[in-house]
Design an enzyme around this catalytic site. Structure first.
Site, PDB file in Angstrom:
ATOM      1  N   GLU A 289       0.833  -1.194   0.000  1.00  0.00           N
ATOM      2  CA  GLU A 289       0.000   0.000   0.000  1.00  0.00           C
ATOM      3  C   GLU A 289       0.870   1.247   0.000  1.00  0.00           C
ATOM      4  O   GLU A 289       1.827   1.302   0.765  1.00  0.00           O
ATOM      5  CB  GLU A 289      -0.929   0.050   1.223  1.00  0.00           C
ATOM      6  CG  GLU A 289      -1.981   1.130   1.077  1.00  0.00           C
ATOM      7  CD  GLU A 289      -2.930   1.249   2.271  1.00  0.00           C
ATOM      8  OE1 GLU A 289      -2.547   0.837   3.382  1.00  0.00           O
ATOM      9  OE2 GLU A 289      -4.043   1.743   2.069  1.00  0.00           O
ATOM     10  N   GLY A 422       3.761   1.821  10.621  1.00  0.00           N
ATOM     11  CA  GLY A 422       3.515   1.254  11.941  1.00  0.00           C
ATOM     12  C   GLY A 422       3.035  -0.181  11.808  1.00  0.00           C
ATOM     13  O   GLY A 422       3.454  -1.072  12.532  1.00  0.00           O
ATOM     14  N   MET A 424       0.542  -2.829   8.672  1.00  0.00           N
ATOM     15  CA  MET A 424      -0.183  -2.857   7.399  1.00  0.00           C
ATOM     16  C   MET A 424      -1.190  -3.989   7.428  1.00  0.00           C
ATOM     17  O   MET A 424      -0.876  -5.121   7.771  1.00  0.00           O
ATOM     18  CB  MET A 424       0.826  -3.028   6.260  1.00  0.00           C
ATOM     19  CG  MET A 424       0.213  -3.220   4.893  1.00  0.00           C
ATOM     20  SD  MET A 424      -0.763  -1.761   4.366  1.00  0.00           S
ATOM     21  CE  MET A 424      -2.011  -2.569   3.371  1.00  0.00           C
ATOM     22  N   GLU A 425      -2.425  -3.646   7.008  1.00  0.00           N
ATOM     23  CA  GLU A 425      -3.570  -4.542   7.201  1.00  0.00           C
ATOM     24  C   GLU A 425      -3.743  -5.626   6.148  1.00  0.00           C
ATOM     25  O   GLU A 425      -4.861  -6.089   5.948  1.00  0.00           O
ATOM     26  CB  GLU A 425      -4.843  -3.696   7.234  1.00  0.00           C
ATOM     27  CG  GLU A 425      -5.240  -3.050   5.890  1.00  0.00           C
ATOM     28  CD  GLU A 425      -4.754  -1.626   5.708  1.00  0.00           C
ATOM     29  OE1 GLU A 425      -3.768  -1.250   6.365  1.00  0.00           O
ATOM     30  OE2 GLU A 425      -5.339  -0.895   4.896  1.00  0.00           O
ATOM     31  N   ASN A 426      -2.681  -6.069   5.454  1.00  0.00           N
ATOM     32  CA  ASN A 426      -2.832  -7.112   4.423  1.00  0.00           C
ATOM     33  C   ASN A 426      -3.817  -8.170   4.902  1.00  0.00           C
ATOM     34  O   ASN A 426      -3.738  -8.639   6.039  1.00  0.00           O
ATOM     35  CB  ASN A 426      -1.491  -7.798   4.173  1.00  0.00           C
ATOM     36  CG  ASN A 426      -0.357  -6.825   4.083  1.00  0.00           C
ATOM     37  OD1 ASN A 426      -0.343  -5.994   3.209  1.00  0.00           O
ATOM     38  ND2 ASN A 426       0.577  -6.898   5.037  1.00  0.00           N
ATOM     39  N   GLU A 458      -5.666  -2.211  12.683  1.00  0.00           N
ATOM     40  CA  GLU A 458      -5.453  -3.107  11.532  1.00  0.00           C
ATOM     41  C   GLU A 458      -6.554  -4.155  11.430  1.00  0.00           C
ATOM     42  O   GLU A 458      -6.954  -4.545  10.339  1.00  0.00           O
ATOM     43  CB  GLU A 458      -4.084  -3.793  11.629  1.00  0.00           C
ATOM     44  CG  GLU A 458      -2.898  -2.840  11.718  1.00  0.00           C
ATOM     45  CD  GLU A 458      -2.866  -1.792  10.622  1.00  0.00           C
ATOM     46  OE1 GLU A 458      -3.392  -2.054   9.527  1.00  0.00           O
ATOM     47  OE2 GLU A 458      -2.326  -0.697  10.871  1.00  0.00           O
ATOM     48  N   HIS A 461      -9.576  -2.810   9.792  1.00  0.00           N
ATOM     49  CA  HIS A 461      -9.403  -2.751   8.330  1.00  0.00           C
ATOM     50  C   HIS A 461      -9.844  -4.043   7.638  1.00  0.00           C
ATOM     51  O   HIS A 461     -10.150  -4.029   6.458  1.00  0.00           O
ATOM     52  CB  HIS A 461      -7.932  -2.552   7.988  1.00  0.00           C
ATOM     53  CG  HIS A 461      -7.507  -1.119   7.906  1.00  0.00           C
ATOM     54  ND1 HIS A 461      -8.208  -0.176   7.198  1.00  0.00           N
ATOM     55  CD2 HIS A 461      -6.415  -0.486   8.405  1.00  0.00           C
ATOM     56  CE1 HIS A 461      -7.565   0.987   7.284  1.00  0.00           C
ATOM     57  NE2 HIS A 461      -6.484   0.824   8.012  1.00  0.00           N
TER      58      HIS A 461
HETATM   59 ZN   LIG Z   1      -4.909   2.064   8.508  1.00  0.00          ZN
END
Ligand SMILES: [Zn+2]
Length: 1004
Positions: A289, A422, A424-426, A458, A461
């Protein structure tokens, strides 16, 4: 995604003199400033001029035309004048000729010649039109017509590239990707192959997709060799086919390629760390992202192009591999290599695809039929338990709250040693910085608050962003504002002991400070270029986004808001949305008279927020709203209006939320009536709304008197908001601050401290030593704080803020105690524990001596506890020794002894002290190109670095220098919004100094 930085946002106060005393006292601010500034000598280059580099795309022609128009508008008169002068020149030449011929009758010979000329022109036109088979469509003629050649860019092989838009054409939509990757962690390269199945939505003879910096080895289309064209500036590749692709048919494009593992923390990148045996370990991880999936595999890299993915990864025996989905099988390939294959994924956007190849250990737990695991490097496996327990509770909460069960059978949380964001919501594979995931023995409840917040963000998300995704990056706030709002909301419900409400309140104040700048932008903003997309990851998308959602929830009620959210998620599950879709879902579940879209559009499409001015005469309370902007150029647009869900309480009823009165304030002015008995009114109850209030002289005075008598007359959020608003308005600050001697709550005290600290920092950077020394005696610091273990997070937050300031200002009762604790800690080989929330303060005091600094450097290198490590790094960066400052900046840039993702933190810490401030600025200027190689233009780390190094300047000389430097960068960053923000902030600082310095001298 969660950006991570500790750099303070600029907090400015101008307009009036903030130190205005009683209204009858002479307002020194109105005297002529001693350093007048000329605001005209700065010329901003319109950001939107960038829009003109775009070509026409077939999927967004209307939007394009609109852009051209708005670009022209924004480019201003020169553009418009030119076209109108051309028009008038043409017109005048016509009118000039007309009179000379108007009265004469043409001869027969002239007529014959004229007809002949017309026939020749018509013939030539037909020849051009038919013979070379040029259609003059948007697809253009690719052979002979030179004017069309100018429209189409040249591909890297010299042929014409068949597409001219930054956005991809919508004629073809990917359906499924089969991706096979073989990273080589020794050579730091990888080989890949991708087979993309795509459906044709509109007949076309070209396919355009993204690819960045990879060597294409071979490619086939429908199993036949095909030539790939590449247009590097837009990170696009294309194939042209001779026969039109048929609507509704599925086609397959296969590409085999190789590339280097990225060393800039995005795409498929290499990460490394030193293990406890001192050995350097390597791993490969992804961060896609917003626009870096194209660095790992050719793809349609826009969020609306959702597809399913099957991923295969080849690895050596010593590593494991992880991806979004559970592993289906492992196949030995010989030569010590294995291929892991993962289940077919759900439909998702490319930016959510992820994989990791590393040596990791994990702990797992089954939560409502989902296998949840937390992974870390083997040395840190012990620190994963807190995250596992936390994510388990939050997953159950979200499953219940959204009434949609998390759709995958597994969820991995992975701590990556060298990670820039910080977290990442993969989907199914959330990646974290170690500091935001791991909790060790040395962690404090405040560290737990951070880890819990990031996990909650996260995890939210997985619904907001992954399940329902914004259509394009202009609505990034739908993802980020929502995840930020949910993070605070869920923690308040699930972990009330973490006192998260104070944190959310200070986040709203930060958002107000940022949005009060003229260089701010609307929540929904048109974006096209990669730099503009990167810039959307800012305080507005996250913090303002969350703030307006809180305001909406408070207006609609908790129950209705939740119902609307569930409705939205269920309706758009698996799809892409824009802001309107959310408002529609929320409107459906509310009282038919509430037009949510009408109200919320005023908050999402206009930048900034309103100032409500209150003026009371007897029972009549007159209200007026206007755009509040801290504007150094005095160019406020007064026409903006917001639909403000205005709330208020009074002395008659103020101690429960049932006292709250609500009034939808839509017009420029309004009048409400209150009882004659009412002594004071407090608007924006609990600071749930995104606006500030000026009560006028009488109103402020009544509130201050009430607070001096009894601080508990208002909830602590309201007290903090009064402090925030009074500083923003620069009104009777002094009077209000007097009440603080009776204040004990964290929110109001920390807000006052933040505001005073900001002034202190500005004075410090001007080397105004006398004022600085006087200011070190802030009355607020007289609160006696304990240095013992403290279990309440809120109390910890307060004492760490107070003690940090006190020690930073060199107050002996603070530094002596800190030194004592440090000696105990060092001599006991760290078995004598320092409370986690005080660790940074204690170590920062210790770092000021040569011996202390060396001990800390050693601690930094060997600590396996990341929160301890980070605090140690901040202590090291707080040194006043210039040689050490130079060393630490360089070490963090080259990544040898300090990891490069920590550079923004190092810079912001160095900038807190006058000793390092100018060095940091010089460092940024000298190393700009290296910095932009590590952190892309517009990215959050770069935004943070720019603001840290410039936001404390308050002189014309520095303003000129900052403008000169950024102006010289041209395409290398001069157009970033944060540059405009920096320049605006310095101008505001200059103005503030001019208006307040004299008063400040009197006050201190
Ligand atoms: Zn976010």
């Amino acid at each position: 995604m969660v950006p991570l930085t500790n750099s303070p946002l600029p907090r400015n106060m101008i307009e009036n003199s903030m130190f205005e005393e009683e209204p009858d006292v002479v307002d020194l601010a109105k005297e002529s400033p001693s350093y007048p500034i000329d605001s005209d000598d700065v010329v901003y280059e319109p950001r939107s001029s960038r829009l003109l580099v775009r070509g026409l795309g077939e999927n967004d022609l209307d939007e394009e035309e609109e852009d051209y128009e708005s670009s022209a508008r924004l480019l201003g008169m020169s553009f418009m004048n030119r076209s109108s002068s051309q028009r008038s020149a043409a017109a005048s030449s016509y009118t000039r000729q007309q009179p000379s011929n108007s009265c004469s009758v043409p001869s027969a010979k002239k007529m014959v010649v004229g007809i002949l000329v017309l026939v020749i022109i018509a013939f030539v036109a037909m020849f051009i039109y038919f013979v070379p088979r040029c259609t003059f469509s948007k697809d253009g003629c690719q052979k002979t017509n030179s004017s069309i050649e100018q429209l189409y860019p040249k591909a890297s092989n010299g042929e014409l590239f068949p597409w001219t838009g930054l956005r991809l054409p919508a004629s073809v939509h990917p359906v499924h990707y089969e991706i096979s990757l073989q990273p080589n962690l020794t050579a730091m390269t990888f080989q890949g192959s991708v087979a993309i199945s795509m459906v044709v939505l509109q007949e076309t003879n070209k396919i355009v997709l993204h690819s960045y910096d990879m060597k294409i080895i071979n490619s086939t289309f429908q199993d036949e060799k095909v030539n790939i064209l590449e247009y590097k500036p837009w990170q696009q590749i294309a194939i042209k086919v001779s026969k039109e692709l048929k609507k509704g048919e599925i086609y397959v494009l296969k590409i085999h390629y190789s590339a280097n593992l990225s060393n800039s923390y995005d795409g498929l990148y290499n990460s490394s760390y030193i293990d406890t045996n001192g050995k350097r370990r390597v791993l490969a991880a992804t961060q896609f992202e917003p626009l870096a999936a194209r660095k790992a595999f050719p793809c349609f890299d826009e969020p609306a192009f959702k597809a399913s993915f099957v991923i295969k990864i080849t690895r050596e025996a010593e590593y494991i591999s992880l991806s979004n989905m559970p592993k289906v099988k492992t196949t030995p390939l010989g030569d010590g290599l294995f291929e892991d294959e993962f289940e077919k994924s759900v439909n998702m956007s490319t930016y959510l695809v992820a994989f990791v190849v590393a040596n990791l250990s994990s702990v797992s737990k089954n939560v409502s039929n989902t296998l949840v695991s937390v992974y870390a490097v083997p040395d840190k496996k012990d620190q994963t338990h807190y995250a596992l327990e936390t994510v388990a509770k939050l997953l159950e909460f979200y499953n219940r709250f959204f009434e949609i069960t998390y759709p995958l059978s597994k969820l991995d949380l992975v701590g990556i040693p060298d990670f820039l964001a910080g977290a990442m919501e993969n989907w199914g594979l959330i990646t974290f910085r170690e500091t935001t995931l791991l909790i060790g023995d040395h962690s404090s409840p405040i560290d737990k608050q951070l880890v819990t917040s990031v996990i909650a963000h996260e995890l939210a998300h997985q619904w907001f962003g992954n399940l329902v995704t914004m259509r394009w990056w202009n609505d990034l706030w739908l993802n980020e504002g929502f995840a930020t709002y949910m993070q605070y909301m869920s923690i308040e419900e699930v972990f009330p002991e973490l006192d998260i409400d104070n944190e959310f309140l200070s986040v709203r104040f930060k958002a107000l400070a940022k949005d009060a700048l003229n260089s701010s932008h609307p929540l929904s903003t048109k974006v096209y270029t990669p730099e503009e997309v990167a810039e959307m990851f800012d305080s507005v998308s996250y913090e303002k986004g969350a703030s307006i959602l809180l305001m909406l929830k408070a207006t609609l009620s908790k129950v209705a808001f939740r119902k609307g959210v569930i409705e939205y998620l269920k309706r758009y599950r698996g799809l892409n949305t824009q802001s309107e879709d959310l408002w529609m879902s929320l409107s459906q579940v509310t009282n038919p008279h509430t037009d949510v879209a009408e109200m919320m559009n005023t908050w999402t499409v206009q930048k900034g927020f309103p100032l409500v001015t209150v003026n009371r005469t007897g029972i009549q309370v007159n209200l007026m709203q206007e755009h509040f902007v801290l504007n150094a150029d005095n160019a406020t647009d007064h026409s903006n209006l917001w639909h403000i869900p205005l709330t208020y309480v009074s002395d008659i009823c103020n101690n429960s939320s049932s006292c709250k009165q609500v009034f939808l304030f839509k017009d420029k002015t309004a009048t409400i009536e209150v009882s004659e008995k009412v002594k004071w009114l407090k608007f924006n109850y609990r600071s749930d709304g995104f606006y500030i209030v000026d009560y006028g002289e009488q109103g402020w005075r009544a509130l201050i008197i009430a607070l001096k008598e009894n601080v508990n007359v208002l909830p602590h959020e309201d007290r903090a908001a009064l402090i925030n608003n009074i500083f923003a308005l620069s009104r009777q600050v002094l009077n209000l601050l007097v009440y603080l001697k009776n204040e004990t709550e964290t929110a109001p005290l920390t807000e006052a401290l933040t505001q005073l600290n900001h002034i202190f920092m500005l004075l410090d950077k001007r080397s105004d030593l006398l004022l600085v020394s006087r200011m070190t005696d802030f009355k607020i610091l007289h609160h006696n704080q304990s240095w013992e273990e403290e279990s309440s997070v809120s109390k910890q937050a307060l004492r760490s803020a107070l003690l940090e300031t006190a020690c930073h200002l060199g107050r002996p009762n603070c530094t002596n105690q800190a030194n004592r604790l440090f000696v105990q800690w060092r001599t006991s080989n760290k078995t004598e524990h320092i409370p986690g929330d005080l660790l940074k303060t204690v170590l920062s005091v210790a770092a000021q001596t040569e011996k202390g600094w060396q001990v800390l450097l050693d601690t930094y290198k060997h600590s396996i506890y990341d929160s301890e490590k980070r605090k140690t790094l901040q202590a090291l960066a707080s040194t006043q020794d210039v040689r050490k400052i130079v060393w630490i900046l360089k070490a963090a840039l080259d990544g040898s002894e300090i990891q490069t993702p920590e550079l923004p933190l190092v810079i912001s810490t160095v900038c807190r002290h006058s000793a390092g401030y100018l060095h940091a600025w010089d460092f940024v200027k000298e190393n700009w190109d290296k910095l932009t190689q590590k952190f892309s233009i517009g990215s959050f780390p770069l935004q943070s670095i720019i603001m840290s190094t410039t936001s404390q300047f308050s002189t014309k000389t520095h303003l000129d220098e900052v403008e000169r430097f950024f102006g010289s960068l041209k395409e290398r960053g001069s157009k970033m919004r944060s540059v405009q923000e920096a320049i605006e902030t310095i101008k505001l600082n200059i103005q503030w100094m001019d208006r307040n310095l004299v008063t400040l001298w009197k006050w201190l």
